[in-house]
Motif scaffolding. Structure first.
Motif, PDB file in Angstrom:
ATOM      1  N   TYR A 109     -40.405  13.521  -5.830  1.00  0.00           N
ATOM      2  CA  TYR A 109     -39.758  14.549  -6.640  1.00  0.00           C
ATOM      3  C   TYR A 109     -40.610  15.837  -6.323  1.00  0.00           C
ATOM      4  O   TYR A 109     -41.606  15.843  -6.401  1.00  0.00           O
ATOM      5  N   TYR A 126     -41.093  20.096  -7.854  1.00  0.00           N
ATOM      6  CA  TYR A 126     -41.213  20.903  -9.176  1.00  0.00           C
ATOM      7  C   TYR A 126     -41.684  22.251  -8.571  1.00  0.00           C
ATOM      8  O   TYR A 126     -42.367  22.379  -7.777  1.00  0.00           O
ATOM      9  N   ASN A 133     -37.531  19.464 -15.257  1.00  0.00           N
ATOM     10  CA  ASN A 133     -37.288  20.664 -14.533  1.00  0.00           C
ATOM     11  C   ASN A 133     -37.612  20.389 -12.809  1.00  0.00           C
ATOM     12  O   ASN A 133     -37.948  21.091 -12.208  1.00  0.00           O
ATOM     13  N   ARG A 134     -36.975  18.983 -12.652  1.00  0.00           N
ATOM     14  CA  ARG A 134     -36.977  18.512 -11.314  1.00  0.00           C
ATOM     15  C   ARG A 134     -36.087  19.614 -10.440  1.00  0.00           C
ATOM     16  O   ARG A 134     -35.229  19.985 -11.006  1.00  0.00           O
ATOM     17  N   ILE A 135     -36.411  19.653  -9.035  1.00  0.00           N
ATOM     18  CA  ILE A 135     -35.495  20.318  -7.986  1.00  0.00           C
ATOM     19  C   ILE A 135     -34.713  19.242  -7.649  1.00  0.00           C
ATOM     20  O   ILE A 135     -34.859  18.478  -6.952  1.00  0.00           O
ATOM     21  N   TYR A 136     -33.414  19.390  -8.125  1.00  0.00           N
ATOM     22  CA  TYR A 136     -32.458  18.324  -7.911  1.00  0.00           C
ATOM     23  C   TYR A 136     -31.710  18.306  -6.467  1.00  0.00           C
ATOM     24  O   TYR A 136     -30.964  17.409  -6.145  1.00  0.00           O
ATOM     25  N   THR A 137     -31.950  19.550  -5.771  1.00  0.00           N
ATOM     26  CA  THR A 137     -31.112  19.632  -4.382  1.00  0.00           C
ATOM     27  C   THR A 137     -32.594  20.143  -3.301  1.00  0.00           C
ATOM     28  O   THR A 137     -32.374  21.005  -2.838  1.00  0.00           O
ATOM     29  N   TYR A 191     -33.224  24.068  -0.876  1.00  0.00           N
ATOM     30  CA  TYR A 191     -33.992  24.827  -1.796  1.00  0.00           C
ATOM     31  C   TYR A 191     -34.250  26.331  -1.366  1.00  0.00           C
ATOM     32  O   TYR A 191     -34.587  26.572  -0.296  1.00  0.00           O
TER      33      TYR A 191
END
Length: 753
Positions: free
Chosen positions: A489, A491, A502-506, A510
């Motif tokens: 994951y 961040y 607040n993970r970066i989901y894409t 990015y």
């Protein structure tokens, strides 16, 4: 006395007559040329026969006769001790025993019966010593002119043709004995079969060098180059200096101190030498020199190692072995070159990348460090399981001296590690290297932490004004453990990572907010949300020219005017074929204004028709939301048959794929397709099952345009190698005649569909 002769090729001759009689099995094929045909009693056939003859001198320590050898295994008695000789290594030990003793020439007795083997592999069973001595007395000393300094690497194969040059069989040869017998059965008679050797063929010289040959002429030259000079065999000072410095040497015999056996000696060009044992060097400087006296050649060793110090008389130099004596002591050393590694360059590359490596130079400086060799050529040196603080590059190469491992661009340890290291020992979990008077020992350590491969890294992208889109999952792509219950994951801050918010989901797309930007990554147990490993990714945006490839291409498409006075059809997509895969969108337009606005797109650019003999089309290219426009010049040329220019021929060949519809009237090569690459000089020749990367070029002569093919390998298709004159030329067909033999003809037809 029992006499037994081996007839090795009864099956082969039977097969030839069988296939000759079965006409439905015959395959028509072009005549093999002189670079392939093996003719009985020709120079090449004689050289091959000498090279594959049984080398009787190899076991002279047993029988004292060079025109035959004794078939192994054989039992002998030496000083009332019974020994079984099974391998060439046993013969060497027997010779060492003889050299170390005061025995006379009759120091061994055979346990009869034995079998002796002559140069043509015929055999005779010998029942007693008297019978053996009769053959020894009759033996000629020239050893049947056998060539023992070069070996053929098997298997090799021959294509067999009948008198009408129809292919009737392919014979695979696996050994010297089989090839020697095969050559003996060749008959110089035009009414019988013709035999063609299929190239390439590899040869191995006794000094460790190897060579690939691709024609009869190259094969004959390579064998003649070997001659009789197998290794240092004259004990001359110049020869011995070269040999001593070429490779490490292993002590195989030391008469008074057997514990020295297995120790390595490395002789450097600055006249120093070093002792190595189990990869460790003895820390004192030693010197060597050669002294020529009336009594012969001496190897002078100056060292604090008292047992080695002094002048050693060189009593034998042969087959990469030196026998030395000093004050009643005997020392035998064997040259250990590349062939002795037991690992090829490919093996070493694979082994290095399997796991991290502990390493040491005997000084204790690197006891807590590890090396990691990545597939992209990067090397990381870490301390324990900590993130890498030291980076650089690694590379493997091969020279006459052996396999080299090169370290470069190191951010630390430059003095200790930088440079070229010769690999002198190779196992699957241990590698020993030498550089000057230094030794480096690598030992594989696969018991590493599952996630230690995921280290701080960076991603670099092209962008505008410092902004770009990144695929974060491409970081540490060389790491491939089975994560199973773990996930990776990403961040934007370390605090978000620690709090797992607040993970970066894409992560695959990015967009950065700053340049540079630091992304924090964590490997997390998906069941208990525990963080098991952390690393960072530096995102760096560089201003890039997305259109550099398009700018480098002189986009000109040419067709031959076939006199139809109609429309001319062009494939616009091939103009920038090497560049379009990097573009997001490419469209084609008839005017510059249409290209600027992106309107009136040519619907089918692969078959664009135009009436003018000269016109311009415009390609609109979009990459990363940037647009640029590039012209494509369309020309219709007058291509008279047999009167094309070099530029005409180049344009015609790269416009389409081609195949050989006729070779000397035969269509047996029509399954081969030819793809002529633009500007690279590569022609890809392929069928449904094989692909060959060959080379091509054209030249303009007073006779016309010449097309040269080279490096075309594979059965039968290798016949296209050489120079071919274009005698007829249209956009759809080329007819070529061989420059050296105008009776040979190739017809190439395009396959644009």
């Amino acid at each position: 006395m029992k006499i037994k002769l081996k007839y090795l090729f009864v099956y082969l001759l039977f097969a030839l007559f069988y296939f000759t009689s079965c006409q439905e099995e015959i395959t028509d094929i072009e005549n093999p040329n002189d670079q392939e045909t093996i003719i009985s009693n020709s120079n090449l056939a004689i050289l091959l026969s000498r090279t594959t003859a049984n080398f009787g001198a190899a076991d002279d320590i047993l029988d004292g006769a060079s025109c035959f050898s004794v078939e192994l295994p054989v039992t002998v008695e030496v000083s009332d001790i019974t020994m079984i000789i099974e391998t060439p290594s046993d013969l060497q030990q027997l010779e060492n025993l003889y050299n170390e003793s005061s025995m006379d020439d009759d120091f061994l007795d055979f346990i009869f019966p034995i079998t002796i083997v002559f140069s043509d592999y015929s055999q005779i069973v010998i029942e007693n010593e008297d019978e053996l001595q009769d053959f020894v007395s009759d033996c000629e000393t020239e050893d049947a002119d056998a060539i023992a300094c070069v070996d053929i690497v098997y298997p090799i194969s021959f294509s067999v043709f009948n008198a009408d040059f129809n292919l009737i069989d392919t014979i695979v040869i696996e050994s010297d004995e089989a090839l020697h017998g095969f050559l003996d059965n060749l008959e110089d008679d035009e009414n019988v079969v013709v035999v063609s050797l299929n190239f390439p063929v590899n040869l191995q010289y006794s000094n460790g060098d190897s060579i690939e040959v691709n024609s009869n002429e190259e094969l004959a030259d390579a064998i003649e180059l070997a001659g009789d000079d197998c290794s240092i065999d004259d004990c001359s000072e110049a020869s011995l200096v070269s040999s001593l410095e070429a490779c490490p040497w292993e002590i195989t015999t030391y008469s008074s101190l057997p514990e020295f056996i297995g120790m390595d000696l490395v002789f450097y060009s600055d006249n120093t030498f070093a002792f190595y044992q189990d990869g460790n060097t003895y820390n004192f400087v030693s010197y060597w020199s050669l002294i020529t006296t009336e009594n012969g050649l001496y190897l002078n060793l100056e060292t604090d190692f008292e047992d080695f110090n002094g002048e050693w008389h060189v009593v034998e130099c042969a087959n990469a072995i030196l026998q030395l004596t000093k004050e009643g002591q005997t020392m035998v050393i064997n040259q250990e070159c590349e062939d002795d590694l037991g690992c090829s360059l490919t093996d070493i590359s694979s082994i290095l990348q399997e796991c991290p490596w502990d390493f040491s130079n005997g000084s204790g400086n690197f006891e807590t460090n590890q090396m990691i060799f990545n597939a992209n050529g990067d090397v990381q040196i870490s301390e324990g399981m900590a993130a890498s603080a030291i980076g650089g590059s690694w590379d493997l190469s091969v020279t006459d001296a052996g396999v080299w491992l090169t370290f470069a661009e190191l951010t630390a340890f430059q003095e200790s590690l930088h440079g070229d290291w010769l690999i002198v020992e190779c196992d699957t979990d241990r590698i020993v290297l030498h550089k000057d008077d230094q030794t480096l020992v690598l030992e594989q350590n696969c018991n590493t932490d599952l996630f230690s491969c995921f280290e701080n890294t960076q991603l670099i992208a092209c962008g505008i004004d410092g902004f770009a889109t990144f695929n974060l999952t491409e970081a540490n792509t060389e790491c491939g453990p089975d994560l199973a219950i773990y996930g990776i994951y990403y961040y934007e801050s370390e605090s978000d990572l620690q709090s797992n918010i607040n993970r970066i989901y894409t992560p695959e797309s990015y967009s950065n907010m700053y340049n540079p930007t630091v992304i924090y990554a964590a490997i997390i147990n998906i069941y208990d949300e525990a963080i098991v490993h952390m690393f960072t990714i530096d995102l760096i945006v560089e201003n890039c020219n997305y259109f550099a490839c398009f700018e480098s291409v002189d986009a000109v498409l040419e067709l031959c005017d076939e006199g139809t006075d109609g429309l001319y059809e062009f494939d616009l997509s091939i103009a920038f074929a090497d560049c379009t895969p990097t573009a997001d969108l490419v469209t084609y337009h008839e005017t510059l204004a249409d290209a600027d606005s992106g309107s009136n797109i040519i619907v089918n650019p692969a078959s664009y028709s135009v009436a003018d003999v000269s016109s311009t089309i415009y390609a609109r290219v979009e990459i990363e939301n940037q647009v640029d426009i590039f012209p494509i010049q369309l020309n219709v040329m007058t291509c008279n048959a047999g009167n094309c220019s070099e530029a005409d021929v180049d344009g015609i060949l790269i416009a389409c794929e081609w195949n050989i519809t006729s070779y000397n009237g035969s269509d047996n090569l029509s399954h081969y397709n030819f793809h002529f690459e633009y500007n690279s000089g590569i022609v890809v020749i392929y069928t449904d099952s094989i692909t060959i990367d060959a080379t091509w070029s054209t030249s303009q002569t007073s006779d016309g345009v010449i097309i040269d093919f080279s490096n075309v390998t594979g059965p039968n298709i290798q016949a296209v190698n050489g120079s071919w004159l274009v005698v007829e030329c249209t956009a759809n067909q080329l007819i070529l005649h061989n420059v050296n033999d105008s009776s040979l003809e190739i017809v190439l037809d395009n396959n644009c569909e």
